[in-house]
Design a protein around this motif. Structure first.
Motif, PDB file in Angstrom:
ATOM      1  N   UNK A   1      35.109 -25.397  12.915  1.00  0.00           N
ATOM      2  CA  UNK A   1      34.018 -24.545  12.459  1.00  0.00           C
ATOM      3  C   UNK A   1      34.431 -23.086  12.660  1.00  0.00           C
ATOM      4  N   UNK A   2      34.024 -22.225  11.779  1.00  0.00           N
ATOM      5  CA  UNK A   2      34.428 -20.831  11.826  1.00  0.00           C
ATOM      6  C   UNK A   2      33.549 -20.045  12.803  1.00  0.00           C
ATOM      7  N   UNK A   3      34.131 -19.694  13.944  1.00  0.00           N
ATOM      8  CA  UNK A   3      33.383 -18.984  14.987  1.00  0.00           C
ATOM      9  C   UNK A   3      32.924 -17.604  14.509  1.00  0.00           C
ATOM     10  N   UNK A   4      33.734 -16.945  13.680  1.00  0.00           N
ATOM     11  CA  UNK A   4      33.342 -15.622  13.193  1.00  0.00           C
ATOM     12  C   UNK A   4      32.078 -15.698  12.335  1.00  0.00           C
ATOM     13  N   UNK A   5      31.974 -16.754  11.544  1.00  0.00           N
ATOM     14  CA  UNK A   5      30.774 -16.938  10.724  1.00  0.00           C
ATOM     15  C   UNK A   5      29.549 -17.175  11.608  1.00  0.00           C
ATOM     16  N   UNK A   6      29.715 -17.976  12.651  1.00  0.00           N
ATOM     17  CA  UNK A   6      28.605 -18.236  13.574  1.00  0.00           C
ATOM     18  C   UNK A   6      28.201 -16.944  14.284  1.00  0.00           C
ATOM     19  N   UNK A   7      29.173 -16.133  14.662  1.00  0.00           N
ATOM     20  CA  UNK A   7      28.861 -14.849  15.306  1.00  0.00           C
ATOM     21  C   UNK A   7      28.040 -13.975  14.366  1.00  0.00           C
ATOM     22  N   UNK A   8      28.425 -13.931  13.100  1.00  0.00           N
ATOM     23  CA  UNK A   8      27.662 -13.147  12.124  1.00  0.00           C
ATOM     24  C   UNK A   8      26.232 -13.667  11.986  1.00  0.00           C
ATOM     25  N   UNK A   9      26.090 -14.998  11.958  1.00  0.00           N
ATOM     26  CA  UNK A   9      24.748 -15.577  11.881  1.00  0.00           C
ATOM     27  C   UNK A   9      23.932 -15.236  13.128  1.00  0.00           C
ATOM     28  N   UNK A  10      24.554 -15.283  14.288  1.00  0.00           N
ATOM     29  CA  UNK A  10      23.856 -14.942  15.534  1.00  0.00           C
ATOM     30  C   UNK A  10      23.414 -13.490  15.508  1.00  0.00           C
ATOM     31  N   UNK A  41      25.377 -28.609  18.481  1.00  0.00           N
ATOM     32  CA  UNK A  41      24.151 -29.059  17.823  1.00  0.00           C
ATOM     33  C   UNK A  41      24.388 -29.368  16.344  1.00  0.00           C
ATOM     34  N   UNK A  42      25.200 -28.548  15.693  1.00  0.00           N
ATOM     35  CA  UNK A  42      25.466 -28.773  14.272  1.00  0.00           C
ATOM     36  C   UNK A  42      26.277 -30.057  14.077  1.00  0.00           C
ATOM     37  N   UNK A  43      27.213 -30.335  14.969  1.00  0.00           N
ATOM     38  CA  UNK A  43      28.009 -31.555  14.847  1.00  0.00           C
ATOM     39  C   UNK A  43      27.190 -32.806  15.116  1.00  0.00           C
ATOM     40  N   UNK A  44      26.104 -32.682  15.873  1.00  0.00           N
ATOM     41  CA  UNK A  44      25.228 -33.834  16.122  1.00  0.00           C
ATOM     42  C   UNK A  44      24.544 -34.283  14.839  1.00  0.00           C
ATOM     43  N   UNK A  45      24.175 -33.317  13.998  1.00  0.00           N
ATOM     44  CA  UNK A  45      23.452 -33.626  12.765  1.00  0.00           C
ATOM     45  C   UNK A  45      23.952 -32.692  11.670  1.00  0.00           C
ATOM     46  N   UNK A  46      24.944 -33.150  10.928  1.00  0.00           N
ATOM     47  CA  UNK A  46      25.561 -32.301   9.908  1.00  0.00           C
ATOM     48  C   UNK A  46      24.650 -32.056   8.706  1.00  0.00           C
ATOM     49  N   UNK A  47      23.542 -32.778   8.626  1.00  0.00           N
ATOM     50  CA  UNK A  47      22.623 -32.549   7.508  1.00  0.00           C
ATOM     51  C   UNK A  47      21.739 -31.329   7.761  1.00  0.00           C
ATOM     52  N   UNK A  48      21.633 -30.910   9.010  1.00  0.00           N
ATOM     53  CA  UNK A  48      20.826 -29.731   9.324  1.00  0.00           C
ATOM     54  C   UNK A  48      21.651 -28.475   9.028  1.00  0.00           C
ATOM     55  N   UNK A  49      21.096 -27.550   8.255  1.00  0.00           N
ATOM     56  CA  UNK A  49      21.844 -26.341   7.924  1.00  0.00           C
ATOM     57  C   UNK A  49      22.217 -25.544   9.185  1.00  0.00           C
ATOM     58  N   UNK A  50      23.400 -24.965   9.145  1.00  0.00           N
ATOM     59  CA  UNK A  50      23.902 -24.216  10.289  1.00  0.00           C
ATOM     60  C   UNK A  50      22.979 -23.056  10.646  1.00  0.00           C
ATOM     61  N   UNK A  51      22.424 -22.379   9.633  1.00  0.00           N
ATOM     62  CA  UNK A  51      21.558 -21.245   9.939  1.00  0.00           C
ATOM     63  C   UNK A  51      20.322 -21.666  10.726  1.00  0.00           C
ATOM     64  N   UNK A  52      19.824 -22.887  10.492  1.00  0.00           N
ATOM     65  CA  UNK A  52      18.679 -23.372  11.266  1.00  0.00           C
ATOM     66  C   UNK A  52      19.067 -23.648  12.708  1.00  0.00           C
ATOM     67  N   UNK A  53      20.257 -24.180  12.915  1.00  0.00           N
ATOM     68  CA  UNK A  53      20.756 -24.434  14.265  1.00  0.00           C
ATOM     69  C   UNK A  53      20.896 -23.115  15.012  1.00  0.00           C
ATOM     70  N   UNK A  54      21.499 -22.129  14.356  1.00  0.00           N
ATOM     71  CA  UNK A  54      21.699 -20.816  14.976  1.00  0.00           C
ATOM     72  C   UNK A  54      20.358 -20.165  15.283  1.00  0.00           C
ATOM     73  N   UNK A  55      19.443 -20.227  14.331  1.00  0.00           N
ATOM     74  CA  UNK A  55      18.130 -19.622  14.543  1.00  0.00           C
ATOM     75  C   UNK A  55      17.426 -20.242  15.752  1.00  0.00           C
ATOM     76  N   UNK A  56      17.487 -21.560  15.867  1.00  0.00           N
ATOM     77  CA  UNK A  56      16.869 -22.240  16.999  1.00  0.00           C
ATOM     78  C   UNK A  56      17.504 -21.845  18.322  1.00  0.00           C
ATOM     79  N   UNK A  57      18.821 -21.749  18.356  1.00  0.00           N
ATOM     80  CA  UNK A  57      19.516 -21.376  19.591  1.00  0.00           C
ATOM     81  C   UNK A  57      19.193 -19.938  19.983  1.00  0.00           C
TER      82      UNK A  57
END
Length: 69
Positions: A1-10, A41-57
């Motif tokens: 998974x691209x950590x830089x993309x997750x950082x941008x989402x955070x 969390x995203x790897x637990x349920x790949x059907x859940x969009x990453x942005x929702x996982x990030x938003x929840x965290x």
């Protein structure tokens, strides 16, 4: 998974809560913890969009006294 993309989402999510605009910066160790949490969390349920996982965290981080889980 691209950590830089997750950082941008955070950072984008933190900006939505006006967290970044108040001169508060997220400590690097908290950012790493948030990234790891989002990846797990995203790897637990790949059907859940990453942005929702990030938003929840991020929401949990801001409302639970800095605990990103």
């Amino acid at each position: 998974m691209n950590r830089n993309f997750i950082i941008k989402l955070i950072h984008s999510t933190l900006a939505q809560y006006d967290y970044m605009g108040t001169e508060r910066n997220i400590p690097p160790e908290d950012l790493d913890t948030l990234i790891d949490k989002c990846e797990r969390e995203h790897l637990k349920d790949l059907t859940q969009p990453l942005y929702e996982v990030v938003h929840g965290a991020v929401y949990n981080y801001l409302t639970e006294d800095g605990e990103p889980w």
